[in-house]
Design an enzyme around this catalytic site. Structure first.
Site: not given
Length: 553
Positions: A43-44, A88, A159, A350-351
Site C-alpha cells: 500500500d503506497d 488505492c 477497499h 497499489d499506487n
C-alpha cells in the site's frame, strides 16, 4: 550513464545471456498443471522504495532495505513499465474486475468521492457521481478462479467492496481475513481506536478488527521472537519487542503462513490475495526496525526518514516469511513438503509513493496524480521453470486491469462472457512465458478522472502509448482549459519536457494528434462520464479531433 543504470544494464545483459540456457535446462511445467497463486500488494509503496535495481531501472533506494523482495526479483521477472490507478480504491476495483473505472461493473474513480477539491475552491466543472464499491453483478477474479478449482483467500486491506460477509457472498472468497488497519476496543472502560497494533479489549482480550485474526493478536513473547522474528532479523534487535502489542503486518503474516501450511496438504490449488496495509500512513512501524534506521546514516538524499524505512523493511520481512513458508510449509526445517516450485508469486503496489514520508525521484510527483510518481510501481512475477529468473522486461506496459485475464489464463479458467462482463485488461501470460517480449495488440493504457482531488487531480484523461519503435509516450488532456501535455517517457523519465510546449515539430504534432484520436475513441466507446459545466449545466465534451493543432505556431 549513471552508475545505477550501468548496474541495471549488466543485470539485463545477464538475463539475456542466461535465458537460452534456462529454456533448455529447466523442466517445463505440465501444460495442465495449475499453480498456486499468491498476489502480494503493498500500500503506497513507491517505484524507488525497494533496494532492488531490477524493479526501477537501477533507481532503487540506497537507504531502505528490502532483501526478501530483492530475492524475489532475483528469482523472477520484473516489469519496468508497471502501472496502477492513482490511488488505492480504484486500483483494487480494477484488479478484482479487470476493468477500468469506466467499466459497467466498476465505476470507482477515486477514494471516497470525486468531489474532493481543496477547501474553498470553486470548480468550473461539477464532478461525476461515482460508485464507491464494485457492483454486485461483478464477476470477481476470485469467482473466476474458483471455476478452475481454486480455493480463494483474502488477507488484508479490503477497499472497493463492502467489508464482511459480502466478500464471501458475492465476491467468491472462501477464507476471508479482509479488514481495516484500525482496531476499535474498550480498554479499562474507555472506547479507543488505534492503527496497526492489537488492542486488549476488556471483554474480548487481545484483538484486531476481525475474529479471524484474533488467534494472532497476542503480544510479542519470547517464544514468538525466537521462532519467528529472530531467524529473519537483518541488523535489527527483535527482542526490543518483548511484551509489546502485535503489529498488524506481523499478524497478517502469521495468518498467511498458517494458511499455506494448511493448503500445502490439499489436492486443489489456492489463490491468496494479500493486500498489506503497509506502508500507508500513519507511518507506524515496529520499534526494533525503527531503532535500526535511526542509527543508520542515509546515503540516499531522496530517502532519509527512519520510520518509513522501518515500515518498508517490516513489509519486506513479512514477504520473506511468506516466501519461506512456501519452501517449508510446516516449518520443521525439512523442505520436502515445499510448494514453492508450483507457486506463482506476484509482488505489486497499489499506487505510487506518498511524498513526505518518501520521494519518488526521478519520477514526477506522487500518489493521487497521473504523473509517473503517482501510477508507476514495482512489479515482480516469479514462477520457477516458467519465468526466467533475474530478468527485467523493459518494453511491455502492464496495468492493474491485466492481472485478471493473466491469472485466469495461467489457472486455466474461462473469463466471463463479454455480454456479462467485458474485460478491459489483456493477458500477459505469453510475455511471462517469453513467447514474446511484448503483445503487439497491447500498446495503450488509459486513465480518466471526471472530478477533483485536492491539488493533485482535476478533470482529465490520459493515454500511455508505445510506438512501433518501442518508445513510450504519455499524453494528458485537461478538460477545464482544453490543454495538452505530451512526454516521451523513454527519454524523459521525470516528465520534465512537455513536447508540445515550444515549437513542436510536425512529427510531434502528428503523434499527439494520433494519440488524442485514440484517447477520444476510447472515451466514446466507454461512454466515459465527464461531469457538467457549473455555468450552464451542460455536459463537458470530449477532446476535439483536431484539438492539438492549436499548438502549431
Amino acid at each position: 550513464m549513471t552508475s545505477e543504470m550501468k548496474k541495471f544494464s549488466k543485470i539485463v545483459l545477464f538475463g539475456l545471456l542466461i535465458s537460452p540456457l534456462l529454456a533448455s535446462s529447466q523442466t517445463k511445467k505440465d501444460a495442465n498443471q495449475k499453480p498456486n497463486i499468491i498476489l502480494i500488494m503493498a500500500d503506497d509503496l513507491g517505484w524507488t522504495d525497494l533496494s532492488s535495481p531490477n524493479t526501477s531501472l537501477g533507481y532503487g533506494s540506497k537507504y531502505y532495505e528490502s532483501p526478501n523482495i530483492d530475492r524475489l526479483a532475483q528469482q523472477g521477472k520484473s516489469f519496468a513499465y508497471a502501472y496502477t490507478q492513482q490511488n488505492c480504491q480504484p486500483t483494487r476495483a480494477a484488479l478484482l474486475s479487470g476493468q477500468y473505472a469506466t467499466g459497467a461493473q466498476n465505476g470507482v474513480y477515486n477514494v471516497g468521492s470525486l468531489k474532493r477539491a481543496s477547501k474553498g475552491v470553486v470548480t468550473p466543472i461539477m464532478p461525476h457521481n461515482q460508485n464507491n464499491y464494485l457492483q454486485e453483478d461483478c464477476v470477481s477474479m476470485f469467482e473466476t478462479l474458483k471455476t478452475a478449482g481454486y480455493h480463494t483467500a483474502w488477507f488484508g486491506k479490503f477497499h472497493a467492496i463492502k467489508l464482511g460477509k459480502q466478500a464471501e457472498s458475492y465476491m467468491g472468497v472462501d477464507y476471508n481475513v479482509a479488514l481495516h488497519k484500525e482496531t476499535s476496543a474498550t480498554v479499562n472502560g474507555v472506547k479507543v481506536k488505534n492503527e496497526f497494533f492489537a488492542q486488549n479489549d476488556d471483554a474480548k482480550g487481545w484483538m484486531f478488527e476481525i475474529d479471524n485474526l484474533k488467534p494472532y493478536a497476542q503480544p510479542y513473547d519470547a517464544a514468538y521472537l525466537q521462532k519467528v522474528l529472530e531467524p529473519i532479523k537483518n541488523g535489527n534487535n527483535p527482542w526490543l519487542l518483548e511484551g509489546t502489542p502485535k503489529h498488524l503486518t506481523d499478524a497478517l503474516g502469521d495468518a498467511v503462513v498458517g494458511y499455506i501450511k494448511d493448503r500445502s496438504k490439499a489436492d486443489s490449488p489456492f489463490f491468496a490475495y494479500i493486500p498489506f496495509h503497509a506502508v500507508h500512513v500513519s507511518i507506524l512501524p515496529r520499534l526494533d526496525l525503527e531503532a535500526k534506521y535511526k542509527a543508520k546514516k542515509s546515503l540516499d538524499p531522496r530517502h532519509t526518514q527512519a520510520d518509513y524505512a522501518a515500515f518498508v523493511e517490516l513489509l519486506d520481512q513479512t514477504v520473506g516469511r511468506v516466501l519461506n513458508a512456501l519452501e517449508d510449509p510446516n516449518g520443521d526445517g525439512n523442505k520436502a513438503d515445499g510448494i514453492a516450485e508450483n507457486t506463482m508469486v506476484i509482488f505489486y503496489s497499489d499506487n505510487g509513493g506518498f511524498m513526505g514520508p518518501t520521494n519518488n525521484s526521478p519520477l514526477r510527483l506522487r500518489k493521487g496524480t497521473y504523473y509517473e510518481g503517482g501510477v508507476r510501481v514495482p512489479l515482480i512475477f516469479k514462477y520457477p521453470g516458467v519465468i526466467t529468473p533475474n530478468s527485467v522486461n523493459t518494453t511491455q506496459e502492464v496495468h492493474t486491469i491485466d492481472f485478471y485475464p493473466t491469472l485466469a489464463e495461467i489457472a486455466g479458467a474461462k473469463l466471463p462472457s463479454p455480454k456479462v462482463q467485458e474485460m478491459d485488461g489483456k493477458s500477459i501470460a505469453s510475455v511471462l512465458r517469453e513467447e514474446s517480449q511484448v503483445r503487439d495488440d497491447k500498446n495503450e493504457l488509459f486513465w480518466h478522472f471526471p472530478g477533483y482531488m485536492d491539488v493533485r487531480n482535476m478533470p482529465q484523461s490520459v493515454i500511455h502509448y508505445r510506438h512501433s519503435d518501442n518508445q513510450h509516450y504519455k499524453l494528458f488532456y485537461r478538460y477545464e482549459d482544453e490543454s495538452f501535455e505530451l512526454y516521451n517517457l523513454s527519454n524523459d523519465l521525470g516528465e520534465t519536457t512537455n513536447l508540445l510546449a515550444e515549437n513542436p515539430s510536425q512529427q510531434t504534432l502528428d503523434l499527439a494528434l494520433k494519440m488524442n484520436n485514440k484517447l477520444r475513441a476510447w472515451l466514446i466507446k466507454n461512454n466515459a462520464p465527464t461531469g457538467i459545466w457549473a455555468k450552464n449545466c451542460e455536459k463537458v465534451p470530449y477532446p476535439k479531433k483536431d484539438a492539438v493543432k492549436k499548438y502549431i505556431k
